[in-house]
Enzyme design. Sequence first.
Site, PDB file in Angstrom:
ATOM      1  CD  GLU A   8      -5.187  47.060  99.107  1.00 58.56           C
ATOM      2  OE1 GLU A   8      -4.148  47.730  99.493  1.00 58.56           O
ATOM      3  OE2 GLU A   8      -5.850  47.877  98.316  1.00 58.56           O
ATOM      4  CG  ASP A  12      -4.574  44.991 103.559  1.00 61.26           C
ATOM      5  OD1 ASP A  12      -5.098  45.832 103.261  1.00 61.26           O
ATOM      6  OD2 ASP A  12      -3.460  44.668 103.099  1.00 61.26           O
ATOM      7  CB  ILE A  13      -5.008  41.503  99.563  1.00 60.22           C
ATOM      8  CG1 ILE A  13      -6.618  41.065  99.416  1.00 60.22           C
ATOM      9  CG2 ILE A  13      -4.381  40.419  98.758  1.00 60.22           C
ATOM     10  CD1 ILE A  13      -7.087  41.298  98.136  1.00 60.22           C
TER      11      ILE A  13
END
Length: 285
Positions: free
Chosen positions: A195, A152-153
């Site tokens: 994302e 996950d960003i």
Amino acid sequence: MERFKNLVTVTLLFFFITLIIYFTGGSHIYWPLFFVPLFLGALTFNEAGGAGVGILASLALFLFLSFSPPKDIDLSSLSIQFSVASGIMISTGFFFGWFFRTQKKRLADLSEGTMMDRLTGLRNYGYFAERLEEERKRADRFGSRLAMMMIDIDHFKPYNDRFGHAAGNLLLKNLAAIIEEHVRDIDIVCRYGGEEFSVILPNTEEEAMAVAERIRAAVESAVFEGEPSEPVVKKTVSIGVAVYPNCCENELELIDCADRALNRAKESGRNKVVQYDPSVDSTAG
């Protein structure tokens, strides 16, 4: 296996039709029955299968007409019938083989397109779910380990809000390229959604953490696009890792374990790699 079954079916049908013609002496009547194995051969083996069955059927007709020609038809008429029947069967077999091959390719291309994420060029969630189930079954069959990671960003929404959706999309594309560059050849990288990215790592346990750490470090050192006032932007990712069957009994639980590990990585400060361990994971159970 399916092709072998069809080959056996084609052979048995051809043999059965040959027996019918042999015992009835009706080669000039029953020769169209050869179209049944011809179509199946074309469906299974494309042009080679269709034309091949057509050629074999033509040879069988030639033998029947040579050694036991029908008594009520003259030889010139038989020759014409044989030529016409042979030409029809071979050309029809080749045509349907070509038709079936092109249709199968078209369907495969359509299916391939539905499994791709257009933005990043990675496989999408549908493909991820199918492959994860396949790899879990393979791990069961060979008694091996199967790892997966959720990526996950960190703070993606503020980046998207500040620099715009175009920059956010470019960030996702660049991140996808970084992940693909730092996994093994056998690993399967997918865009899980939004994302988040997922990676399936077949036949591994210890190496999964090393792969995840390579990805995390590569993203941390990368430079992403910002705006004229801030052209250099740094980003990080949080990664959760889980291994089957160490922590779970099926692929759905494996996803849940990796997601729990990801949440712990984010809760403990982000820009980290955490492996799921029910003995230390406060959210386990």
